[in-house]
Every structure is written in structure tokens, then in C-alpha cells.
Scaffold this motif. Structure first.
Motif, mmCIF file in Angstrom:
data_model
loop_
_atom_site.group_PDB
_atom_site.id
_atom_site.type_symbol
_atom_site.label_atom_id
_atom_site.label_comp_id
_atom_site.label_asym_id
_atom_site.label_seq_id
_atom_site.Cartn_x
_atom_site.Cartn_y
_atom_site.Cartn_z
ATOM 1 N N HIS A 1 0.857 -1.192 0.000
ATOM 2 C CA HIS A 1 0.000 0.000 0.000
ATOM 3 C C HIS A 1 0.888 1.234 0.000
ATOM 4 C CE1 HIS A 1 -3.700 -2.266 1.010
ATOM 5 N NE2 HIS A 1 -2.884 -3.032 1.710
ATOM 6 N N GLY B 1 0.651 5.512 0.226
ATOM 7 C CA GLY B 1 -0.251 6.618 0.497
ATOM 8 C C GLY B 1 0.419 7.711 1.301
ATOM 9 N N GLY C 1 -7.721 7.226 0.418
ATOM 10 C CA GLY C 1 -6.406 6.738 0.048
ATOM 11 C C GLY C 1 -5.304 7.078 1.020
ATOM 12 N N GLU D 1 -7.116 3.631 3.406
ATOM 13 C CA GLU D 1 -6.790 2.266 2.990
ATOM 14 C C GLU D 1 -6.045 1.498 4.074
ATOM 15 O OE1 GLU D 1 -4.696 2.192 -0.675
ATOM 16 O OE2 GLU D 1 -6.341 3.064 -1.831
ATOM 17 N N ILE E 1 -9.991 -2.495 5.116
ATOM 18 C CA ILE E 1 -8.927 -1.597 5.569
ATOM 19 C C ILE E 1 -7.796 -2.428 6.179
ATOM 20 C CG2 ILE E 1 -8.316 0.275 7.166
ATOM 21 C CD1 ILE E 1 -11.153 1.328 6.876
ATOM 22 N N TYR E 2 -6.583 -2.141 5.766
ATOM 23 C CA TYR E 2 -5.399 -2.867 6.221
ATOM 24 C C TYR E 2 -4.976 -2.304 7.576
ATOM 25 C CZ TYR E 2 -1.037 -5.500 5.540
ATOM 26 O OH TYR E 2 -0.004 -6.389 5.647
#
Length: 373
Positions: free
Chosen positions: A3, A5, A23, A47, A73-74
């Protein structure tokens, strides 16, 4: 999975969510993340959420992390507070596995939380709920002694320009099901036109549904500038010692306000205000009323809540979960009956009108001539 961001950091999660965009990667320091905060992070479109503390400490089965993980959502857990020194606001960071990178360098790492892991932690936490309940009850009894003036003595409430006498009052708190319950009360609000009180962020919930709050009560820490500038009467919750942290913010904004010195929560004093000012009925949306919700809120006891509800008595209607109680659904059979009834009415009108019958004959004749019949 990787990911990428922009990092947004905040140790007060409810303040951080106001800066988040879709994001973004949120970096928080929030033990036992609660449902309402989780829903705010979900709505923000983040995210990844990185927590310096534990999403689930094991004290009780808080559902916030499960809600976020279920939405995709991580989550990275227990990264430790040093992450706030390692990462700056606005940094572009990369999350790979349980590690956090910036410009190719590993800055921090934690534990990845998945739905199965969270469910396992929640099952373990359920074993501790008995001990938490005992501590909670003891604390509540202690505070009932301190806060008994809410019930046994008349409270000095601030003056208000809003006339409560004989009217309904709707109090909105950002609690469980508050959005759904507020939507289901749309007809009630339109027909009865109750006084609208937003408790901190509850004022924004009213604005989002297209309503202007009449009064905003609270610490003024989780309510937006837009709500504060909406023209509502502002009543700042002050503690018994006279301190009122929210007052400074309103002074900077040059907004007039009044103080309400009282123990208890802001939602409690909103109910007391409506009651003492002569409201005919008090409808509460999103208020906290059970053990898990109070543990979520970080409050050890609910003495003032017990006392306020005893004082208000039958004037209080708690709308919590009303959206689950009844949901109107239009069935196919109902739509068929409605269409058939409309068709029958139309045919009856046509057959009883000489003029309309003549027009229809003319139309049919033109169609036949056009097609050569």
C-alpha cells in the motif's frame, strides 16, 4: 500486499478524521478502538490504519477493528509511539506486510491484523468482561454519590433563547446507529418540528441530514467549524472546577457562548437542559446506554447517565436502534396492486368521459390510416 499513500498522523483520532482523504494512511494512537471512530475512519476512505497502541487490549471485546477489517482496511497493530517521531505529516509511505517504509528505509513495524485474528482476540477479550463489569459497577456507585445532585437537587442551567415549553426535543449524539436512526426519524422531525440539539459531533450529523441545530452542547472538540457557525446557540460543557476547554476555541472564532457547569457527560447535560427548560418529550438518538459503549467512550462509570434517566423518567424516549425495529419495505405485490388500481382508475375516467373517448377514437383512426389499415 503493498500500500502506498500519504501519512496523516494524530493522537486524537476524532480530530484526525477531519483531515483524512480517500487513500490516506492514518497513523493513530488509540487503545481499544471504538465503533464510532472506526465508522469515521471507514467513511474517510482510508486504505491503511497504523496504530501505535493496541487495537484490542483484551479488556473487553471492542468491535471497531473488526468493522474496519471487514471493510478491507489494512490494519497494523502495536507499532509503538516512536512512529510519531519517525514519520512526518504528509510523507509518502509504503506499507508492505507488517513493515512501514519511507524512501526505501524501514521506519517501523507492527503486527498485521486480519478478520480471523481480530475475532480470536475478541473471543479472548470476552473472558475478561466479568472483571471489567465489576470494576465498572464499583466506579459507578462511587460516582453516584458524587453526582447525586443531578437527581436530588435542582441544577442551575444556563439561560436559553430557545423556548422549550410544551415542545419535543431531539438530542443527537454520535453513537451506535445514530445515522440510521436519524434517517428513520425524518417524518417525525418534519411533522413535529422538535427542538434540535447536537451534542458535539451530533451537530454535524444533523447538518448532514439537512437540518440546522438549534443548540449545540458539549466540549466543542469534535464539532466542525461549519456547525459552530450555523447560527445555533452554543452551550459549553464546563467542569465543576469551572474549567471549560472548549471555550477557548469559541473565543478564537469570536462566537458567543454560555457555560453549563455540571458533572456527567455532555449528552447528560443536554437532557437536563431540555428537562429543566420544560420540554414535553425528549427523544435521544445515539446516546450511550450499555457497558460496551461506555467502555468504548473511555468512561469508567455511568452514574450520571443512570441519575439523569431516573430524573427525566417518562419524558425520555431513547431512539437507539429504532432503524432496526422497523424498516419499511415495498413488496412486489404491493406495487402490482398499486399499478392495477391506477390503471383501473384511469380506464374508469376514460370510459365516463365522452370527450376523452372521442379523442381516443380520433387517435386510433389516425394510427390506422398511417399504417394503411
Amino acid at each position: 500486499m503493498q500500500h502506498i499513500g500519504i501519512a496523516k498522523l494524530g493522537k486524537r483520532t476524532k480530530s484526525l478524521v477531519k483531515r483524512l482523504k480517500a487513500g490516506d494512511i492514518a497513523i493513530i494512537d488509540h487503545v481499544d478502538l471504538d465503533r464510532v471512530t472506526a465508522e469515521s475512519l471507514i467513511d474517510a476512505g482510508v486504505e491503511v490504519v497504523i496504530n501505535a497502541s493496541s487495537f484490542i487490549s483484551g479488556r473487553y471485546p471492542n468491535i471497531g477493528p473488526l468493522l474496519m477489517a471487514s471493510e478491507g482496511i489494512y490494519l497494523i497493530d502495536a507499532v509503538e509511539e516512536d512512529v510519531f517521531n519517525q514519520i512526518k505529516e504528509g510523507d509518502e509511505i509504503v506499507v508492505r506486510g507488517d513493515k512501514i517504509f519511507h524512501k526505501g528505509k524501514v521506519l517501523a513495524s507492527g503486527k498485521t491484523l486480519t478478520v480471523p485474528i481480530i475475532k480470536e482476540k475478541m473471543e479472548e477479550a470476552k473472558k475478561n468482561i466479568g472483571a471489567e463489569l465489576e470494576k465498572f459497577a464499583t466506579n459507578t456507585l462511587y460516582y453516584m454519590q458524587k453526582e447525586k445532585d443531578l437527581l436530588l437537587e435542582g441544577m442551575k442551567v444556563p439561560e436559553s433563547s430557545v423556548n422549550f415549553n410544551g415542545r419535543h426535543t431531539l438530542i443527537v449524539v454520535r453513537g451506535h446507529h445514530y445515522k440510521a436512526d436519524l434517517k428513520i426519524l425524518r417524518s417525525y422531525i418534519k411533522e413535529v418540528r422538535p427542538i434540535l440539539i447536537g451534542v458535539d459531533g451530533g451537530a454535524d450529523a444533523l447538518l448532514q441530514e439537512g437540518y440546522k441545530p438549534d443548540i449545540i452542547v458539549g466540549d466543542m472538540d469534535s464539532v466542525s467549524d461549519e456547525a459552530l457557525n450555523s447560527g445555533a446557540e452554543l452551550i459549553v460543557h464546563a467542569y465543576k472546577d469551572g474549567s471549560a476547554p472548549g471555550l477557548e476555541r469559541l473565543k478564537k472564532m469570536n462566537l458567543p457562548s454560555k457555560l453549563f457547569n455540571a458533572l456527567g457527560t455532555s449528552e447528560d447535560i443536554a437532557m437536563i437542559l431540555a428537562y429543566e427548560k420544560g420540554a414535553d418529550l425528549i427523544v435521544a438518538v445515539g446516546t450511550h446506554a450499555n457497558l460496551v459503549e461506555f467502555l468504548d467512550k473511555g468512561r469508567a462509570g455511568m452514574a450520571s447517565t443512570f441519575l439523569v434517566r431516573l430524573k427525566i423518567g417518562e419524558k425520555l424516549v431513547d431512539a437507539k436502534g429504532v432503524s432496526k425495529l422497523y424498516q419499511s419495505r415495498a413488496k412486489i405485490s404491493h406495487l402490482i396492486i398499486l399499478v392495477f388500481a391506477a390503471f383501473t382508475t384511469t380506464i374508469t375516467i376514460i370510459m365516463s368521459s365522452t370527450t376523452i373517448r372521442g379523442i381516443l377514437r380520433l387517435i386510433i383512426l389516425k394510427i390506422r390510416l398511417y399504417w394503411g389499415f
